[in-house]
Scaffold this motif. Structure first.
Motif, mmCIF file in Angstrom:
data_model
loop_
_atom_site.group_PDB
_atom_site.id
_atom_site.type_symbol
_atom_site.label_atom_id
_atom_site.label_comp_id
_atom_site.label_asym_id
_atom_site.label_seq_id
_atom_site.Cartn_x
_atom_site.Cartn_y
_atom_site.Cartn_z
ATOM 1 N N LEU A 184 -23.027 4.309 22.461
ATOM 2 C CA LEU A 184 -23.162 3.178 22.041
ATOM 3 C C LEU A 184 -22.043 2.222 21.466
ATOM 4 O O LEU A 184 -21.859 1.203 21.831
ATOM 5 C CB LEU A 184 -24.228 3.089 21.012
ATOM 6 C CG LEU A 184 -24.779 1.893 20.135
ATOM 7 C CD1 LEU A 184 -26.301 2.324 19.700
ATOM 8 C CD2 LEU A 184 -23.947 1.574 19.037
ATOM 9 N N GLY A 185 -21.160 2.876 20.761
ATOM 10 C CA GLY A 185 -20.167 2.179 20.275
ATOM 11 C C GLY A 185 -18.793 1.859 21.058
ATOM 12 O O GLY A 185 -18.637 0.476 21.195
ATOM 13 N N ILE A 186 -18.613 2.563 22.051
ATOM 14 C CA ILE A 186 -17.692 2.029 23.138
ATOM 15 C C ILE A 186 -18.236 0.923 24.185
ATOM 16 O O ILE A 186 -17.446 0.162 24.332
ATOM 17 C CB ILE A 186 -16.974 3.354 24.185
ATOM 18 C CG1 ILE A 186 -15.814 2.892 24.785
ATOM 19 C CG2 ILE A 186 -18.174 3.864 25.026
ATOM 20 C CD1 ILE A 186 -15.125 4.326 25.386
ATOM 21 N N SER A 187 -19.491 1.017 24.427
ATOM 22 C CA SER A 187 -20.086 -0.001 25.128
ATOM 23 C C SER A 187 -19.923 -1.087 24.482
ATOM 24 O O SER A 187 -19.842 -2.448 25.014
ATOM 25 C CB SER A 187 -21.526 0.513 25.458
ATOM 26 O OG SER A 187 -21.511 1.636 26.246
ATOM 27 N N GLY A 224 -26.009 2.164 26.342
ATOM 28 C CA GLY A 224 -25.137 1.201 26.782
ATOM 29 C C GLY A 224 -25.894 -0.215 26.427
ATOM 30 O O GLY A 224 -25.314 -1.118 25.791
ATOM 31 N N LEU A 225 -27.127 -0.379 26.665
ATOM 32 C CA LEU A 225 -27.926 -1.547 26.594
ATOM 33 C C LEU A 225 -28.072 -1.554 24.982
ATOM 34 O O LEU A 225 -27.992 -2.966 24.452
ATOM 35 C CB LEU A 225 -29.222 -1.577 27.272
ATOM 36 C CG LEU A 225 -30.164 -2.670 26.766
ATOM 37 C CD1 LEU A 225 -29.474 -4.096 27.394
ATOM 38 C CD2 LEU A 225 -31.410 -2.276 27.729
ATOM 39 N N ALA A 226 -28.061 -0.580 24.107
ATOM 40 C CA ALA A 226 -28.106 -0.821 22.876
ATOM 41 C C ALA A 226 -26.761 -1.295 22.187
ATOM 42 O O ALA A 226 -26.750 -1.712 21.315
ATOM 43 C CB ALA A 226 -28.548 0.761 22.275
ATOM 44 N N GLY A 227 -25.700 -0.710 22.855
ATOM 45 C CA GLY A 227 -24.489 -1.396 22.507
ATOM 46 C C GLY A 227 -24.404 -2.781 22.517
ATOM 47 O O GLY A 227 -23.837 -3.361 21.486
ATOM 48 N N ALA A 228 -24.752 -3.390 23.568
ATOM 49 C CA ALA A 228 -24.566 -4.841 23.518
ATOM 50 C C ALA A 228 -25.701 -5.560 22.494
ATOM 51 O O ALA A 228 -25.262 -6.329 22.201
ATOM 52 C CB ALA A 228 -25.092 -5.177 25.126
ATOM 53 N N MET A 229 -26.667 -4.828 22.625
ATOM 54 C CA MET A 229 -27.655 -5.260 21.450
ATOM 55 C C MET A 229 -27.098 -5.235 20.144
ATOM 56 O O MET A 229 -27.190 -5.963 19.172
ATOM 57 C CB MET A 229 -28.940 -4.641 21.467
ATOM 58 C CG MET A 229 -30.073 -5.018 22.872
ATOM 59 S SD MET A 229 -30.234 -6.643 23.258
ATOM 60 C CE MET A 229 -28.837 -7.033 24.478
#
Length: 356
Positions: free
Chosen positions: A92-95, A242-247
């Motif tokens: 999540l963080g890197i995304s 990854g989607l959660a990272g963008a959110m």
């Protein structure tokens, strides 16, 4: 000449065992109990703080829950296969930072979200390959990738930080906008949740995940592509991380090298508290979503009542221990029920053989 019946009678579905019915009842009761606790907790908080259920208060609660629900949905699919992914927080963080870097350089918001999803998919695929093909224990693999991804993130990010001022106004508005009190990220999480639940319930590949988690060896003997299913589960989990990272980036607009630290423990807690058995094979993503909403509400309720944030971690730990205890009790009850049924079947067969 052999005559076949053009309208053969349908084969009756085999009745489910007492153990299976017991699991279903317990899981439904747990989901109902979580919902009741959640509603009571919100009602008590509203009585003590009239602004808690204001439009902005509901929006903040749903925004925070949306990110956790997304990651918990992916984690649920992995846990159903009797595995776990401890690298979701670092993914999540890197995304989030990758999406922020793209936007800071003048890139398109849609491409930034796709970039975050693709990056998460890559890490999920790596985990899946190591676990399914390499036959390495999931706990070891994902703990290793957690540190690897976190190390890469720290080297790449360094002391840099992405702030809301570096992002397009439309992207930041997307993170806080929505329909009335329901923000866009929460609607996205709801669509993903409903789609995942539908697939698990109505598609063969989804039902095979339950069979795999219940008994991997039996699933393999039944012809279920075990490695393929595990690989797909990890890839899906990485994509949602990854989607959660963008959110997360859209929600907070602030990302650095520490983003996502420790998040994997919160995700696992939400999944287990929500009724996904850590031994795999039982539970629902809706229960995991309720668990995520409950933990998010605890994080919001206690500060609203003036309680120290130290108690948030303590309560999360207590909920996790209670959930594990319930799972253990249910497992013992199911084993006893199945043993009783097996003994009864053997006795009936013995009597029939003696009568013959």
């Amino acid at each position: 000449m052999t005559v076949t019946n053009p309208n053969p009678a349908p084969v009756a579905e085999a009745p489910r065992s007492g153990g299976t019915r017991l699991v279903d009842r317990v899981l439904k009761m747990r989901e109902l109990a979580i919902l009741v606790v959640l509603l009571v907790m919100i009602a008590v908080t509203q009585a003590g703080n009239s602004q808690f259920l204001s439009e902005q208060g509901i929006k903040d609660l749903l925004l925070n829950a949306a990110i956790l629900v997304l990651v918990a949905t992916g984690q649920s699919v992995v846990v159903l296969t009797r595995n776990v992914d401890l690298s979701v927080g670092s993914t999540l963080g890197i995304s989030a930072f990758a999406a922020g870097t793209w936007l800071h350089g003048g890139g398109d918001a849609i491409v930034a979200i796709l970039l975050a999803v693709l990056l998460g998919t890559g890490f999920g695929l790596l985990n899946g390959l190591l676990v399914s093909l390499g036959q390495v224990p999931a706990l070891v693999v994902t703990l290793g990738t957690l540190y690897i991804v976190r190390g890469v993130d720290s080297i790449w990010v360094g002391s840099r930080q992405i702030t809301a001022a570096d992002l397009p106004g439309s992207f930041v508005d997307f993170g806080s906008g929505g329909i009335s009190a329901v923000p866009w990220p929460a609607l996205i999480a709801l669509v993903v949740l409903a789609g995942t639940a539908h697939h698990l319930r109505h598609f063969g590949s989804g039902r095979e995940l339950y069979a795999l988690g219940s008994n991997p060896e039996a699933a393999r003997l039944a012809g279920i592509p075990v490695r393929k299913r595990i690989l797909a589960a990890y890839t899906f989990c990485g994509s949602l991380a990854g989607l959660a990272g963008a959110m997360y980036l859209a929600r907070f607009g602030n990302v650095d090298s520490g983003t996502g630290n420790g998040y994997e423990l919160t995700v696992v807690s939400a999944v287990v508290v929500g009724g996904i058995a850590f031994t795999g094979g039982s539970g629902s993503v809706y229960g995991a979503a309720l668990g995520a909403l409950l933990l998010t509400s605890v994080n919001s309720v206690l500060p609203a009542l003036g309680v120290s944030s130290v108690w948030v971690l303590a309560i999360n730990g207590v909920l996790l221990l209670l959930a594990i205890a319930v799972d253990r009790i249910v497992a013992l009850r199911v084993a006893a029920a199945l043993k009783k049924k097996s003994d009864r079947t053997k006795n009936v067969m013995a009597k029939e053989n003696a009568g013959a």
